[in-house]
Design a protein around this motif. Structure first.
Motif, mmCIF file in Angstrom:
data_model
loop_
_atom_site.group_PDB
_atom_site.id
_atom_site.type_symbol
_atom_site.label_atom_id
_atom_site.label_comp_id
_atom_site.label_asym_id
_atom_site.label_seq_id
_atom_site.Cartn_x
_atom_site.Cartn_y
_atom_site.Cartn_z
ATOM 1 N N PRO A 288 -52.311 93.584 -38.478
ATOM 2 C CA PRO A 288 -51.719 92.265 -38.212
ATOM 3 C C PRO A 288 -52.165 91.684 -36.876
ATOM 4 O O PRO A 288 -51.891 90.514 -36.593
ATOM 5 C CB PRO A 288 -50.213 92.561 -38.198
ATOM 6 N N LEU A 289 -52.820 92.505 -36.043
ATOM 7 C CA LEU A 289 -53.323 92.064 -34.747
ATOM 8 C C LEU A 289 -54.788 92.485 -34.625
ATOM 9 O O LEU A 289 -55.248 93.365 -35.353
ATOM 10 C CB LEU A 289 -52.520 92.718 -33.609
ATOM 11 N N PRO A 290 -55.536 91.913 -33.705
ATOM 12 C CA PRO A 290 -56.894 92.404 -33.453
ATOM 13 C C PRO A 290 -56.872 93.892 -33.107
ATOM 14 O O PRO A 290 -55.937 94.374 -32.464
ATOM 15 C CB PRO A 290 -57.361 91.549 -32.265
ATOM 16 N N LEU A 291 -57.917 94.600 -33.520
ATOM 17 C CA LEU A 291 -57.948 96.048 -33.373
ATOM 18 C C LEU A 291 -57.724 96.491 -31.936
ATOM 19 O O LEU A 291 -56.983 97.468 -31.688
ATOM 20 C CB LEU A 291 -59.281 96.605 -33.885
ATOM 21 N N GLU A 292 -58.308 95.804 -30.970
ATOM 22 C CA GLU A 292 -58.153 96.234 -29.575
ATOM 23 C C GLU A 292 -56.702 96.134 -29.118
ATOM 24 O O GLU A 292 -56.222 96.957 -28.325
ATOM 25 C CB GLU A 292 -59.067 95.440 -28.635
ATOM 26 N N GLN A 293 -55.961 95.141 -29.633
ATOM 27 C CA GLN A 293 -54.544 95.022 -29.290
ATOM 28 C C GLN A 293 -53.727 96.127 -29.953
ATOM 29 O O GLN A 293 -52.792 96.674 -29.351
ATOM 30 C CB GLN A 293 -54.012 93.652 -29.707
ATOM 31 N N VAL A 294 -54.077 96.458 -31.191
ATOM 32 C CA VAL A 294 -53.380 97.545 -31.886
ATOM 33 C C VAL A 294 -53.576 98.856 -31.135
ATOM 34 O O VAL A 294 -52.617 99.591 -30.859
ATOM 35 C CB VAL A 294 -53.881 97.667 -33.335
ATOM 36 N N GLU A 295 -54.829 99.161 -30.793
ATOM 37 C CA GLU A 295 -55.107 100.425 -30.109
ATOM 38 C C GLU A 295 -54.444 100.474 -28.742
ATOM 39 O O GLU A 295 -54.001 101.544 -28.297
ATOM 40 C CB GLU A 295 -56.613 100.627 -29.995
ATOM 41 N N ALA A 296 -54.331 99.330 -28.077
ATOM 42 C CA ALA A 296 -53.699 99.299 -26.754
ATOM 43 C C ALA A 296 -52.217 99.663 -26.828
ATOM 44 O O ALA A 296 -51.664 100.255 -25.891
ATOM 45 C CB ALA A 296 -53.871 97.922 -26.117
ATOM 46 N N ILE A 297 -51.558 99.324 -27.945
ATOM 47 C CA ILE A 297 -50.142 99.685 -28.115
ATOM 48 C C ILE A 297 -49.956 101.193 -28.038
ATOM 49 O O ILE A 297 -48.936 101.689 -27.546
ATOM 50 C CB ILE A 297 -49.617 99.132 -29.459
ATOM 51 N N PHE A 298 -50.959 101.945 -28.474
ATOM 52 C CA PHE A 298 -50.862 103.399 -28.487
ATOM 53 C C PHE A 298 -51.509 104.048 -27.264
ATOM 54 O O PHE A 298 -51.411 105.270 -27.102
ATOM 55 C CB PHE A 298 -51.537 103.951 -29.746
ATOM 56 N N LYS A 302 -49.234 101.159 -23.699
ATOM 57 C CA LYS A 302 -48.051 101.730 -24.348
ATOM 58 C C LYS A 302 -46.795 101.606 -23.485
ATOM 59 O O LYS A 302 -45.727 101.217 -23.978
ATOM 60 C CB LYS A 302 -48.308 103.193 -24.694
ATOM 61 N N ALA A 303 -46.900 101.924 -22.194
ATOM 62 C CA ALA A 303 -45.724 101.862 -21.322
ATOM 63 C C ALA A 303 -45.171 100.443 -21.259
ATOM 64 O O ALA A 303 -43.952 100.226 -21.359
ATOM 65 C CB ALA A 303 -46.082 102.367 -19.924
ATOM 66 N N ALA A 304 -46.048 99.460 -21.104
ATOM 67 C CA ALA A 304 -45.592 98.064 -21.034
ATOM 68 C C ALA A 304 -45.008 97.616 -22.369
ATOM 69 O O ALA A 304 -44.015 96.877 -22.409
ATOM 70 C CB ALA A 304 -46.756 97.161 -20.631
ATOM 71 N N TYR A 305 -45.617 98.068 -23.472
ATOM 72 C CA TYR A 305 -45.119 97.702 -24.801
ATOM 73 C C TYR A 305 -43.696 98.226 -24.998
ATOM 74 O O TYR A 305 -42.810 97.500 -25.475
ATOM 75 C CB TYR A 305 -46.047 98.266 -25.875
ATOM 76 N N ILE A 306 -43.459 99.480 -24.619
ATOM 77 C CA ILE A 306 -42.127 100.069 -24.779
ATOM 78 C C ILE A 306 -41.116 99.363 -23.884
ATOM 79 O O ILE A 306 -39.968 99.119 -24.289
ATOM 80 C CB ILE A 306 -42.180 101.581 -24.496
ATOM 81 N N GLU A 307 -41.521 98.997 -22.672
ATOM 82 C CA GLU A 307 -40.613 98.286 -21.775
ATOM 83 C C GLU A 307 -40.216 96.935 -22.372
ATOM 84 O O GLU A 307 -39.038 96.559 -22.374
ATOM 85 C CB GLU A 307 -41.281 98.096 -20.420
#
Length: 518
Positions: A288-298, A302-307
């Motif tokens: 649902p997002l560009p691949l680089e954004q998906v991989e950045a979530i993991f 990741k820390a910023a996403y969880i925050e």
């Protein structure tokens, strides 16, 4: 066949013969400790819920989400029901308004016919007391071209029915990450806790890879974890920096481990990712997002996403906590006596298997579960305990108020408690806390009475060993690993001394073994 991740162990499987919604979890679970990772609240749940079939693998709250089911899933859908020994899952779904059930037989292929066509399905139901609250399961689906095995977090011990009835598996979804409170909640020195965490992290990924090798699917989708911890006091449990002692590695970590072990057909999915298969051919794989954004979530983000996720869910966490019972109130001795003593009286195998009093430290109250005497009492002066739990009283009061039948899959999975023990893990104790109804405790006690099967023998690394694991009957020719004189069953990580047959993990569960002469 089109497979869309809806988060955690959840999938939407679209075929020409109809759609199946599997384990649609979105609301926080286990005293608002667990959230799906990545966030799946943005999905169109009304559209997903307008499905032809619903499959809920078991009653764990990260699979069975009553609010999401009540609010968004069509009550006229047909529920694919696992073959469980107690009717708890069906009863809970009926309370929500579901009324069409296709009741399966364990590990038997069925054909379900709907207005759009026929599907072949099989549900492999695990029915040992250690599996879920008396049950866990995996779903096999074939549309005539593609075979998908959604194993979620089940651990089947006999895979022969899968290959015998469906042949080659094209897509395999399975758990690889932690879903437990060990060792984080135990009072032990930090160095030991880290060592146990490293061992746990690697064993669970090793077990997943063993399943992958045994099943031999073309494509593998890591799923059913990890949970995300958003409450401030639990945030440290997230594996943000690939800590080798953290038991909650994410999909990217496991996919990397798969590649390092020679398997390069793992698929990364997040909620909304869709893969289309024609047999073993992957026709498309869209995020649902560009691949680089998906991989950045993991990875790096990741820390910023969880925050950010925690900030979005702060109101939900506060509302959930506000609904808990007050920590103050009448002493808990009598309510717990009314709850536990009738269960204790019904069981010999489990109480005898526990074998000693257990302390519950509940704020100002200390309550003793005296399993040898089958009573609940106050502590005796200077009494010491081999097992004790320190639990916030509001959690216990809430569980009692709500008549929670399973403390393991509510209080304990919340990780909002502390545990102390002398000696090994006691499976009987945790089974007791899962079985706080007459039906459950009767079934579990009978299961333990008949569980041990040592009639078949294998030879492994210089030892003659009973084929079936004394714990949950896993085939040790497949799951047993011998190192020196120690056998490990990788299904659950239990150990035995092969020279004596003694279980090194839990009381009882002796193994029949003999060293062969060279």
């Amino acid at each position: 066949m089109q497979v869309t991740s809806v988060g955690h162990a959840g999938f939407h499987i679209q075929t020409d013969a109809g759609s199946i919604l599997c384990d649609p979890w979105v609301n926080p679970a286990y005293f608002t400790s667990w959230f799906p990772f990545p966030d799946n609240t943005q999905l169109d749940w009304d559209t997903l819920g307008n499905c032809d079939y619903l499959y809920v693998s078991h009653l764990h709250k990260d699979h069975f989400d009553p609010k999401n089911l009540a609010d968004h899933v069509n009550k006229d859908t047909t529920v694919l029901l696992p073959d469980y020994p107690v009717p708890d899952l069906k009863n809970e779904l009926e309370k929500l308004g579901f009324h069409k059930f296709f009741e399966t037989t364990d590990s038997v292929k069925h054909r379900v016919s709907g207005p759009k066509g026929d599907l072949d399905i099989m549900i492999m139901a695990l029915r040992a007391p250690a599996d879920g609250p008396i049950g866990d399961s995996g779903l096999v689906v074939s549309d005539g071209k593609t075979v998908a095995f959604n194993m979620n977090d089940s651990r089947p011990v006999d895979l022969d029915p899968l290959t015998e009835q469906f042949g080659h598996v094209d897509v395999h979804m399975l758990q690889y990450s932690g879903a437990i409170w060990y060792p984080m909640v135990y009072d032990m020195v930090e160095r030991a806790k880290k060592a146990f965490g490293e061992q746990k992290r690697q064993r669970q990924m090793d077990r997943a890879r063993q399943y992958i090798e045994q099943i031999g699917a073309t494509w593998v989708i890591p799923s059913a974890g990890p949970p995300c911890f958003l409450d401030d006091e639990l945030r440290f449990l997230n594996d943000v920096y690939e800590d080798p002692s953290n038991i909650f590695p994410d999909q990217m970590v496991f996919l990397d481990q798969m590649r390092r072990n020679g398997h390069d057909k793992g698929l990364l999915m997040m909620p909304g990712t869709t893969s289309t298969f024609d047999g073993s051919d992957l026709l498309s794989h869209e995020h649902p997002l560009p691949l680089e954004q998906v991989e950045a979530i993991f990875t790096t983000g990741k820390a910023a996403y969880i925050e950010e996720f925690a900030q979005r869910q702060a109101g939900v966490i506060a509302a959930e906590k506000a609904a808990w019972a007050s920590p103050e109130g009448e002493p808990l001795l009598e309510p717990l006596r009314e709850l536990f003593e009738p269960i204790m009286i019904q069981t010999d195998q489990i109480c005898d298997g526990i074998g000693y009093p257990v302390a519950l430290n509940l704020g100002a109250d200390i309550v003793v579960l005296d399993f040898p005497k089958r009573i609940v009492r106050e502590p005796i002066a200077n009494e010491r305990f081999r097992y004790s739990f320190t639990i916030p009283p509001e959690l216990v009061r809430t569980a009692v108020r709500d008549q929670e039948p399973d403390w393991v899959n509510s209080i304990f999975l919340s990780t909002r408690f502390r545990a102390r023990r002398v000696g090994g893990y006691n499976e009987f104790l945790y089974t007791f806390f899962k079985c706080l109804t007459d039906e459950r405790i009767t079934y579990a006690d009978g299961w333990f009475a008949e569980a041990h099967d040592d009639t078949s023998t294998i030879v492994k690394d210089g030892y003659e060993i009973q084929r079936r694991c004394p714990h949950l009957k896993a085939d040790l020719s497949k799951f047993g690993i011998v190192e020196g004189n120690k056998l490990t069953c990788n299904l659950h990580g239990w150990d035995w001394n092969l020279d004596t047959g003694r279980c090194l993990t839990s009381k009882g569960h002796e193994l029949r073994s003999k060293k062969l002469e060279s």
